[in-house]
Design an enzyme around this catalytic site. Structure first.
Site, short mmCIF file in Angstrom:
data_model
loop_
_atom_site.label_atom_id
_atom_site.label_comp_id
_atom_site.label_asym_id
_atom_site.label_seq_id
_atom_site.Cartn_x
_atom_site.Cartn_y
_atom_site.Cartn_z
N ASP A 39 0.86 -1.20 0.00
CA ASP A 39 0.00 0.00 0.00
C ASP A 39 0.89 1.24 0.00
O ASP A 39 2.09 1.16 0.25
CB ASP A 39 -0.94 0.01 1.22
CG ASP A 39 -0.18 0.06 2.53
OD1 ASP A 39 0.88 -0.60 2.65
OD2 ASP A 39 -0.64 0.76 3.46
N GLU B 194 0.18 -0.99 5.76
CA GLU B 194 1.26 -0.41 6.55
C GLU B 194 1.07 1.08 6.77
O GLU B 194 1.29 1.59 7.88
CB GLU B 194 2.61 -0.67 5.88
CG GLU B 194 3.81 -0.52 6.82
CD GLU B 194 4.32 0.91 6.94
OE1 GLU B 194 5.05 1.21 7.89
OE2 GLU B 194 3.98 1.77 6.08
#
Ligand SMILES: [Zn+2]
Ligand SMILES: [Zn+2]
Ligand SMILES: [Zn+2]
Ligand SMILES: [Zn+2]
Lengths: 474, 474
Positions: free
Chosen positions: A98, A165
């Site tokens: 991400d 994250e």
């Protein structure tokens, strides 16, 4: 290794193109409207893992979350294995697929989700380029290179790629602890590539992170906000109390004023002192980064020690007070001062919370105020430090020397990378932070980039690291 | 006066109904969508003034403003005159026909813009009931009563009604200064009914207001917010500097720490001391108002002196720091501390600004910070105090004694009512604050009310005040 390096050099354009494909998927975990892109990015990775012949590919779904008013599925934690030879060491690598949000209007020179390879500067621009798409892809290109060359990978490789994250790694810790005795059972060491070189010229290995303890100091008095004309001078004002206590926490030159706070700080050893020699860092780097010359310390050593291995206390703000532009003559009824302490070995969050509480309560008592104090210390995050002489670090250092013909800087980070500690505690194996990008990559900023040099030499570095892990005595 | 009082008593229901009509017009000056209602309320008043035979009715339009994205016309300042007899004194009365916002959902027991007369409690509920519609209407009912009885008004009456008081009285000062030598030329004294009794039992006259000086203390360092993990401990943090300076402004028991700030404060005289005897006020009043027992002083006298005649300093908040709920580990790049000082005779805004600046700069220097201080002191508002023995006050006191059979409390207000000072300075005539409602009326709060007793006896009081103004030796 020459054949591997030659293969990597020969495939440079392919690596660039595929990084472009990954950047084109705006996998922003913090934006509900992009959640499907995060899933698409996870699927893209899975397709690659399948193509490269990884086995035991598992997608762990951590569940649901509510974000911006939407109930959303959390993206999968992707686990996969390459090789299951009991005679080889097993390396677990972590990364995240991400990215941070980005808009052209924020000040990007190019569209953030269309990769641009600037040939004249050698930079590859795009959101996620350095954080953390180039690093996770690089692990795949290592496997691909060995396959293409018909070479056996020197280790068993396990990957753990998450898609949350940038949004607190929701659900990840549970999965790691749950899989510690199953999927991660035979792991011998862990390698995380999700931070940056200290400067722009020299590779580094990172062996320490500060912890963080957050505190909320609430003072309340009247039931509702008061008019300072009517009540000013007659009541104990919560803001006055709070400001007085907050002024007793840290001095303007960064010294923490809480009695006992330095007691548990590990003394600087001679060996450690040596690690601060020849680092690729100057005070100009910090002046450029902050666009100001407001540094406290005069030397690089003192500056970095205060970033890495001494605790610091920052006052973040006040909830409940007047914060808007303009003038308002309010006496706020309830204010919450927020501050945090970055902690270092051998401080513990428990001990820190205890002495901060004692200090805050004692300072409040001195004020003889009729207001009420409420002190909150949510669970703190521990600091982390590794032994730079363990075989995982020795392997990485030797790999850097082979690829870059120089010894790495041995660095710490002032902030926390929580997954480091999770792996450390869940697996009890050596964890290593092996950064790929440079300090000026702009990871969470506009115009994020990775230098082609760092990307390509980084792929070579990861391959060499795996060779060295297999080779070093354990 | 017996016939006037009898007429007022006989017309009670009519006065209630008309107050209901006025309350039903939601003349909220701070809400763009209600601007037409403010104009409607101005027109309603003009119709009444015409009906009652006022002359020289003028509507002064102060111009335009931008509010909530709309360009709006400012509502008129309505001037009107009743009587132009050179042998009579001329009394100027001021009031405002706009109101604060109100929504039933805020916690009102009745619809705020539908008057409810609670017979069992004698209370008349509705937004604007006490602030300031009952007072302005009462002046009209006095004129109406004299006309109905065929009696001559003992004074010339001039009214000045504005529609922007709750939103900063935009444009009013210019009009007052412009009309000082024309419309207001022959004014002998001014009476403002727009504040409240000190308590709930005893009428009062108000002879003083504190001034207010607002300050903005800006500290900036880095060009943008920093991450406390990366930079905590290495740079001078603007928040730390600001908190240290703010802690040097006022002590938790309300003492101002700025050297010289008390030098110009007028000493308490014996005469003044006497005014604090027998006031309708207890510490319980302030505890009820704040819903807490956080008062600083033990006696009513000390408490009220610190509200009325000693300066106070309140810390309002910080712009630029983290203010939201939750935890964020930011080092804010630029923070602006906001505080204000309530000032009293013989302090001046100029002198206050000067010594505050000196103090703040000297405290900042002590910090030896590399950040930058910017100090702003926008134009302050002066305090005001009247001679309680001048004929305007003597007339009002005597009127209170006749209507209420008791001597009034002589009070000040801790806050400012800027129009008081404007009239004082523009006309250089005695200004008097003659409140009609009680301290618990909830002027800017939910369930605003005026007691029928205060409304009806208030009309009698205003009539008697005009008689006394005509009668007292000047
Ligand atoms: Zn990252
Ligand atoms: Zn990141
Ligand atoms: Zn008012
Ligand atoms: Zn008001």
């Amino acid at each position: 290794m020459e054949s591997v390096y030659a293969h990597i050099d020969a495939n440079t354009q392919k690596y660039i193109d595929r990084l472009g494909e990954a950047i084109a998927i705006p996998s922003i975990s913090g934006d509900a409207s992009h959640r499907s892109d995060v899933f698409r990015m996870g699927a893209w990775l899975k397709t690659e893992l399948v193509r490269l012949g990884f086995s035991a590919i598992e997608e762990h779904l951590p569940g649901k979350q509510t974000l911006q008013g939407h109930e959303l599925d959390l993206p999968p934690v992707v686990l996969a294995t390459f090789g299951e030879d009991n005679n080889k060491p097993t390396v677990l690598v972590y990364g995240h697929y991400d990215v941070q949000p980005a808009l052209k209007d924020d000040g990007w020179k190019y569209e953030p989700f269309q990769m641009v390879h600037e040939k004249e500067t050698g930079r590859i621009y795009g959101r996620g380029s350095t954080d953390d798409k180039a690093p996770i892809l690089s692990w795949l290109w290592v496997v691909e290179a060995y396959k293409a060359l018909g070479k056996e990978l020197p280790v068993n490789l396990k990957v753990c790629f998450e898609g949350m994250e940038e949004s607190g790694s929701e659900g990840l810790d549970d999965i790691i602890f749950k899989e510690a005795d199953r999927y991660f059972k035979n792991v011998d060491c862990v390698c995380i590539s999700d931070n940056y070189w200290l400067g722009t010229k020299k590779p580094c290995l990172t062996y320490g992170l500060r912890g963080v303890s957050y505190f909320m100091l609430e003072i309340h008095g009247p039931a509702k906000d008061l008019h300072s004309g009517v009540f000013g001078g007659t009541v104990h004002e919560p803001m006055t109390d709070l400001i007085h206590i907050m002024s007793k926490l840290v001095s303007p030159d960064g010294k923490i004023l809480i009695p006992g706070i330095y007691d548990d700080v590990a003394p600087v050893t001679e060996d450690e002192n040596k690690l601060y020699q020849g680092l690729d860092f100057t005070l100009t780097d910090i002046h450029n980064a902050t666009e100001s010359e407001t540094t406290i310390h005069e030397s690089v050593r003192d500056t970095l020690m205060h970033r890495w291995r001494f605790p610091s206390l920052s006052l973040h703000g006040i909830e409940g007070a007047f914060y808007a532009p303009g003038a308002k003559t309010v006496i706020p009824a309830k204010v919450i001062g927020k501050f945090s302490i970055r902690s270092v070995p051998n401080q513990t969050p428990e001990r820190i919370a205890e002495i901060v509480k004692t200090h805050v309560e004692s300072e409040f008592k001195k004020l003889k105020s009729r207001n009420t104090l409420k002190f909150e210390a949510p669970q703190g995050g521990k600091c982390w430090v590794a032994d730079v002489n363990n075989w995982n670090f020795v392997a990485a250092r030797s790999a850097i020397e082979k690829v870059f013909k120089t010894s790495p800087d041995l660095t710490r980070e002032g902030g926390s990378i929580p997954v480091t500690l999770t792996f450390q505690e869940a697996l009890n194996k050596s964890v290593l932070l092996l950064p790929m990008g440079r300090s000026d990559d702009g990871a969470h900023s506009t115009n994020e980039k990775i230098d082609l040099f760092n990307y390509i030499e980084g792929i070579k570095l990861l391959a060499t690291y795996l060779e060295e892990v297999a080779a070093v005595p354990k």
